[in-house]
Design a protein around this motif. Structure first.
Motif, short mmCIF file in Angstrom:
data_model
loop_
_atom_site.label_atom_id
_atom_site.label_comp_id
_atom_site.label_asym_id
_atom_site.label_seq_id
_atom_site.Cartn_x
_atom_site.Cartn_y
_atom_site.Cartn_z
N ALA A 160 45.50 55.97 -21.79
CA ALA A 160 44.94 56.38 -23.07
C ALA A 160 45.71 55.83 -24.27
O ALA A 160 45.13 55.56 -25.30
CB ALA A 160 44.86 57.89 -23.15
N GLU A 161 47.01 55.65 -24.12
CA GLU A 161 47.78 55.16 -25.26
C GLU A 161 47.41 53.72 -25.63
O GLU A 161 47.71 53.26 -26.72
CB GLU A 161 49.27 55.25 -24.95
N ASP A 165 45.20 59.55 -18.52
CA ASP A 165 46.16 59.87 -19.57
C ASP A 165 47.16 58.72 -19.78
O ASP A 165 47.53 58.42 -20.89
CB ASP A 165 46.95 61.13 -19.20
N VAL A 219 44.23 52.63 -25.71
CA VAL A 219 42.86 52.60 -26.20
C VAL A 219 42.85 52.48 -27.71
O VAL A 219 43.62 53.06 -28.40
CB VAL A 219 42.10 53.88 -25.75
N TYR A 247 39.66 59.74 -25.89
CA TYR A 247 40.13 58.39 -25.56
C TYR A 247 38.99 57.54 -25.02
O TYR A 247 38.82 56.38 -25.38
CB TYR A 247 41.26 58.43 -24.52
N ARG A 248 38.21 58.12 -24.13
CA ARG A 248 37.11 57.38 -23.52
C ARG A 248 36.02 57.06 -24.56
O ARG A 248 35.46 55.97 -24.55
CB ARG A 248 36.54 58.15 -22.33
#
Length: 170
Positions: free
Chosen positions: A167-168, A164, A170, A134-135
């Motif tokens: 993250a959705e 977390d 990103v 994600y990052r």
């Protein structure tokens, strides 16, 4: 312009920094060139990290646990970004490397420290790798080639706070 060179460092260079190096080299191929190192390398890549990479189709060729000393000599490629991935929240010491590059911290719990059965260990590596991915996806969205060092520093520091829950988006 050369590819943006990124060094991921932690203490042992056996799991988090290895996952980061391999993932950025896969997803940022051509635009980014990633490396990893440790202040006290274990001398071997954690087999669970290798399994995690293989399970997601990422090559494990040429991955090794190595000292950051490889990146401080005159004959090394210049680095653009250095990212520590140690978990300062767990009082884990983060290495410090000096040079003319942008530094950031993307703290991650160490999946190599998880105990339990093989399913629990595999889940810890999968979770750490998902957050790393994600990052890195957020990094890939940045126009790093056109950013000032200050802008890049701020953006990287922000990416290091992605959890977390974030993250959705990103």
């Amino acid at each position: 312009m050369h590819p943006c060179r990124v060094l991921f460092i932690c203490t042992g260079n056996s799991a988090r920094s290895i996952l980061s190096e391999a993932t950025l080299n896969r997803l940022g191929k051509g635009r980014f060139e990633a490396y990893s190192a440790g202040s006290h390398p274990t001398g071997r890549v954690n087999p669970h990290a290798l399994n995690q990479l293989v399970s997601t189709g990422i090559s494990t060729d040429n991955l090794s646990s190595k000292s950051w000393d490889r990146f401080v000599g005159d004959d090394t490629p210049p680095l653009d970004i250095v990212i520590t991935v140690c978990d300062s929240a767990a009082s884990e010491p983060c290495p410090v490397l000096f040079g003319d590059f942008v530094r950031s911290h993307w703290g991650l719990p160490d999946p190599a420290g998880v105990t339990g059965d093989s399913a629990a260990i595999a889940a810890a590596f999968e979770h750490a790798h998902a957050l790393i991915t994600y990052r890195i996806l957020a990094l890939l969205k940045l126009p790093v080639e056109a950013m000032s060092k200050v802008e890049l520093q701020q953006a990287l520091d922000h990416i290091g706070t992605i959890t977390d829950d974030d993250a959705e988006h990103v």
